[in-house]
Design a protein around this motif. Structure first.
Motif, PDB file in Angstrom:
ATOM      1  N   GLU A  47      49.694  81.745  51.083  1.00 22.52           N
ATOM      2  CA  GLU A  47      48.660  81.748  50.235  1.00 22.52           C
ATOM      3  C   GLU A  47      47.330  80.951  50.784  1.00 22.52           C
ATOM      4  OE1 GLU A  47      49.304  79.671  45.984  1.00 22.52           O
ATOM      5  OE2 GLU A  47      50.716  81.221  46.193  1.00 22.52           O
ATOM      6  N   GLU A  48      47.895  79.801  51.530  1.00 22.80           N
ATOM      7  CA  GLU A  48      46.572  78.850  51.989  1.00 22.80           C
ATOM      8  C   GLU A  48      45.933  79.924  53.357  1.00 22.80           C
ATOM      9  OE1 GLU A  48      47.593  74.739  53.016  1.00 22.80           O
ATOM     10  OE2 GLU A  48      49.024  74.836  51.269  1.00 22.80           O
ATOM     11  N   CYS A  49      46.848  80.626  53.994  1.00 23.93           N
ATOM     12  CA  CYS A  49      46.318  81.459  55.023  1.00 23.93           C
ATOM     13  C   CYS A  49      45.360  82.565  54.387  1.00 23.93           C
ATOM     14  CB  CYS A  49      47.443  82.201  55.807  1.00 23.93           C
ATOM     15  SG  CYS A  49      48.240  81.253  56.857  1.00 23.93           S
ATOM     16  N   GLY A  50      45.724  83.104  53.109  1.00 27.20           N
ATOM     17  CA  GLY A  50      45.033  83.915  52.697  1.00 27.20           C
ATOM     18  C   GLY A  50      43.552  83.417  52.088  1.00 27.20           C
ATOM     19  N   GLN A  51      43.510  82.179  51.798  1.00 25.63           N
ATOM     20  CA  GLN A  51      42.211  81.691  51.402  1.00 25.63           C
ATOM     21  C   GLN A  51      41.597  81.232  52.772  1.00 25.63           C
ATOM     22  OE1 GLN A  51      43.841  77.754  49.771  1.00 25.63           O
ATOM     23  NE2 GLN A  51      44.564  78.895  48.060  1.00 25.63           N
ATOM     24  N   ILE A  52      42.253  80.993  53.798  1.00 24.86           N
ATOM     25  CA  ILE A  52      41.166  80.973  54.905  1.00 24.86           C
ATOM     26  C   ILE A  52      40.836  82.304  55.689  1.00 24.86           C
ATOM     27  CG2 ILE A  52      41.538  80.157  57.313  1.00 24.86           C
ATOM     28  CD1 ILE A  52      43.690  78.286  56.671  1.00 24.86           C
ATOM     29  N   GLN A  56      36.969  82.845  56.201  1.00 26.59           N
ATOM     30  CA  GLN A  56      36.534  83.158  57.770  1.00 26.59           C
ATOM     31  C   GLN A  56      36.857  84.324  58.117  1.00 26.59           C
ATOM     32  OE1 GLN A  56      37.889  79.114  59.372  1.00 26.59           O
ATOM     33  NE2 GLN A  56      38.819  80.627  60.545  1.00 26.59           N
ATOM     34  N   GLY A  57      37.652  85.039  57.619  1.00 29.22           N
ATOM     35  CA  GLY A  57      38.236  86.396  58.073  1.00 29.22           C
ATOM     36  C   GLY A  57      39.088  86.225  59.056  1.00 29.22           C
ATOM     37  N   GLY A  58      40.119  85.499  59.080  1.00 27.31           N
ATOM     38  CA  GLY A  58      41.194  85.382  59.923  1.00 27.31           C
ATOM     39  C   GLY A  58      41.000  84.142  61.075  1.00 27.31           C
ATOM     40  N   CYS A  59      41.707  84.466  62.112  1.00 28.19           N
ATOM     41  CA  CYS A  59      41.641  83.182  63.464  1.00 28.19           C
ATOM     42  C   CYS A  59      41.538  84.240  64.601  1.00 28.19           C
ATOM     43  CB  CYS A  59      42.824  82.472  63.174  1.00 28.19           C
ATOM     44  SG  CYS A  59      42.829  81.241  64.526  1.00 28.19           S
ATOM     45  N   LYS A  60      40.413  83.681  65.363  1.00 30.43           N
ATOM     46  CA  LYS A  60      40.274  84.474  66.450  1.00 30.43           C
ATOM     47  C   LYS A  60      41.484  84.076  67.675  1.00 30.43           C
ATOM     48  CE  LYS A  60      35.332  85.604  66.429  1.00 30.43           C
ATOM     49  NZ  LYS A  60      34.656  84.622  65.905  1.00 30.43           N
ATOM     50  N   GLY A  62      42.941  82.320  70.621  1.00 34.28           N
ATOM     51  CA  GLY A  62      42.600  80.771  71.152  1.00 34.28           C
ATOM     52  C   GLY A  62      42.263  79.758  70.188  1.00 34.28           C
ATOM     53  N   GLU A  63      41.951  80.334  68.974  1.00 37.45           N
ATOM     54  CA  GLU A  63      41.291  79.368  67.906  1.00 37.45           C
ATOM     55  C   GLU A  63      42.606  78.775  66.984  1.00 37.45           C
ATOM     56  OE1 GLU A  63      37.783  80.806  66.132  1.00 37.45           O
ATOM     57  OE2 GLU A  63      36.702  80.760  68.103  1.00 37.45           O
ATOM     58  N   ALA A  64      42.301  77.882  66.066  1.00 41.31           N
ATOM     59  CA  ALA A  64      43.325  77.494  65.463  1.00 41.31           C
ATOM     60  C   ALA A  64      42.883  77.181  64.013  1.00 41.31           C
ATOM     61  CB  ALA A  64      44.019  76.305  65.990  1.00 41.31           C
ATOM     62  N   VAL A  65      43.725  77.225  63.110  1.00 42.70           N
ATOM     63  CA  VAL A  65      43.479  76.750  61.654  1.00 42.70           C
ATOM     64  C   VAL A  65      44.573  76.002  61.158  1.00 42.70           C
ATOM     65  CG1 VAL A  65      41.852  78.938  61.267  1.00 42.70           C
ATOM     66  CG2 VAL A  65      44.302  78.880  60.511  1.00 42.70           C
ATOM     67  N   ILE A  66      44.478  75.276  59.973  1.00 41.76           N
ATOM     68  CA  ILE A  66      45.549  74.324  59.432  1.00 41.76           C
ATOM     69  C   ILE A  66      45.769  74.804  58.049  1.00 41.76           C
ATOM     70  CG2 ILE A  66      43.873  72.709  58.992  1.00 41.76           C
ATOM     71  CD1 ILE A  66      46.203  70.566  60.093  1.00 41.76           C
ATOM     72  N   THR A  67      47.087  74.572  57.601  1.00 37.24           N
ATOM     73  CA  THR A  67      47.510  74.682  56.208  1.00 37.24           C
ATOM     74  C   THR A  67      48.504  73.760  56.041  1.00 37.24           C
ATOM     75  OG1 THR A  67      49.464  76.180  56.584  1.00 37.24           O
ATOM     76  CG2 THR A  67      47.340  77.187  56.242  1.00 37.24           C
ATOM     77  N   SER A  68      48.868  73.405  54.871  1.00 41.70           N
ATOM     78  CA  SER A  68      50.128  72.479  54.535  1.00 41.70           C
ATOM     79  C   SER A  68      51.235  73.176  54.870  1.00 41.70           C
ATOM     80  CB  SER A  68      50.167  72.239  53.084  1.00 41.70           C
ATOM     81  OG  SER A  68      50.744  73.242  52.349  1.00 41.70           O
ATOM     82  N   GLY A  69      52.408  72.277  55.049  1.00 41.75           N
ATOM     83  CA  GLY A  69      53.631  72.904  55.477  1.00 41.75           C
ATOM     84  C   GLY A  69      54.546  73.387  54.506  1.00 41.75           C
ATOM     85  N   GLY A  70      54.018  73.538  53.379  1.00 36.03           N
ATOM     86  CA  GLY A  70      54.994  74.067  52.116  1.00 36.03           C
ATOM     87  C   GLY A  70      56.248  73.338  52.231  1.00 36.03           C
ATOM     88  N   ARG A  71      57.298  73.856  52.161  1.00 31.31           N
ATOM     89  CA  ARG A  71      58.579  73.222  51.699  1.00 31.31           C
ATOM     90  C   ARG A  71      59.205  72.685  53.300  1.00 31.31           C
ATOM     91  NH1 ARG A  71      60.572  78.293  49.136  1.00 31.31           N
ATOM     92  NH2 ARG A  71      61.404  78.706  50.943  1.00 31.31           N
ATOM     93  N   LEU A  72      58.674  72.931  54.236  1.00 30.05           N
ATOM     94  CA  LEU A  72      58.853  72.240  55.666  1.00 30.05           C
ATOM     95  C   LEU A  72      58.913  70.795  55.606  1.00 30.05           C
ATOM     96  CD1 LEU A  72      56.855  74.630  58.013  1.00 30.05           C
ATOM     97  CD2 LEU A  72      59.216  74.780  57.572  1.00 30.05           C
TER      98      LEU A  72
END
Ligand code: AR6
Length: 171
Positions: A47-52, A56-60, A62-72
């Protein structure tokens, strides 16, 4: 360097502030470690990936984005996109170094002390394992030399071949 550790195992089980995901540019999940992280962490991560993606249309590569860890156990997942190996003349080495470096920068920006990396690009993306290990270790080493806030970087290897390579290189 004593802030670097190696272990062999499943990254989804690691008790660290953040685990890194070897994702793809869509951020919509996939196989390999990406599939394992989304399965173990649950739907919140996607869900958080979808918001990102919406922002910004995904992640190129070599780049990086962050989400929560959910149940991890890990509080965060840093999703980075390693390069697909295309013979070595497509800037793959620099792009792999960028994936490690940008993940660490994002970790620092989020006050993350402990972080575990999988062997980015060495599965489905076909990057030669020996060269990938050298780049991973060299990049993390360089980053830690200019950063004091990160307490521990774990290279979480999955297969025997990578574990042996990392152990040899870090001796
Ligand atoms: N814990 C730690 N490492 C793992 C785990 C796990 N649970 N499962 C696999 N690995 P890969 P890539 C290792 O293929 O090459 C996905 O479909 C694996 O043995 O996961 O960067 C994405 O969506 C290997 O050493 O990632 C992308 O489309 C390492 O993780 C694409 O694969 C990376 O293998 C990315 O390919």
């Amino acid at each position: 360097m004593n802030r670097i550790a190696i272990l062999q195992g499943d990254i989804t089980k690691q008790d660290v502030d953040a685990i890194v995901n070897a994702a793809n540019s869509s951020l919509l999940g996939g196989g390999g470690v990406d599939g394992a992280i989304h399965r173990a962490g649950g739907s919140q991560i996607l869900e958080e990936c979808g918001q990102i993606r919406n922002k910004q249309g995904g992640c190129k590569t070599g780049e990086a984005v962050i989400t929560s860890g959910g149940r991890l156990k890990a509080k965060y997942v840093i999703h980075t996109v390693g390069p697909v190996w295309n013979g070595g003349n497509k800037d793959e080495e620099q792009l792999l170094a960028n994936a490690y470096w940008n993940s660490l920068q994002l970790a620092v920006a989020n006050n993350i002390d402990t972080i575990a990396f999988p062997n980015i690009s060495t599965g489905i993306y076909g990057f030669p394992k020996g060269r990938a290990a050298e780049i991973a270790i060299d990049t993390v080493h360089r980053f830690l030399q200019q950063n004091e806030s990160i307490k521990e970087v774990i290279f979480c290897c999955f297969d025997e071949e990578n574990t042996t390579l990392y152990k040899k290189l870090l001796k």
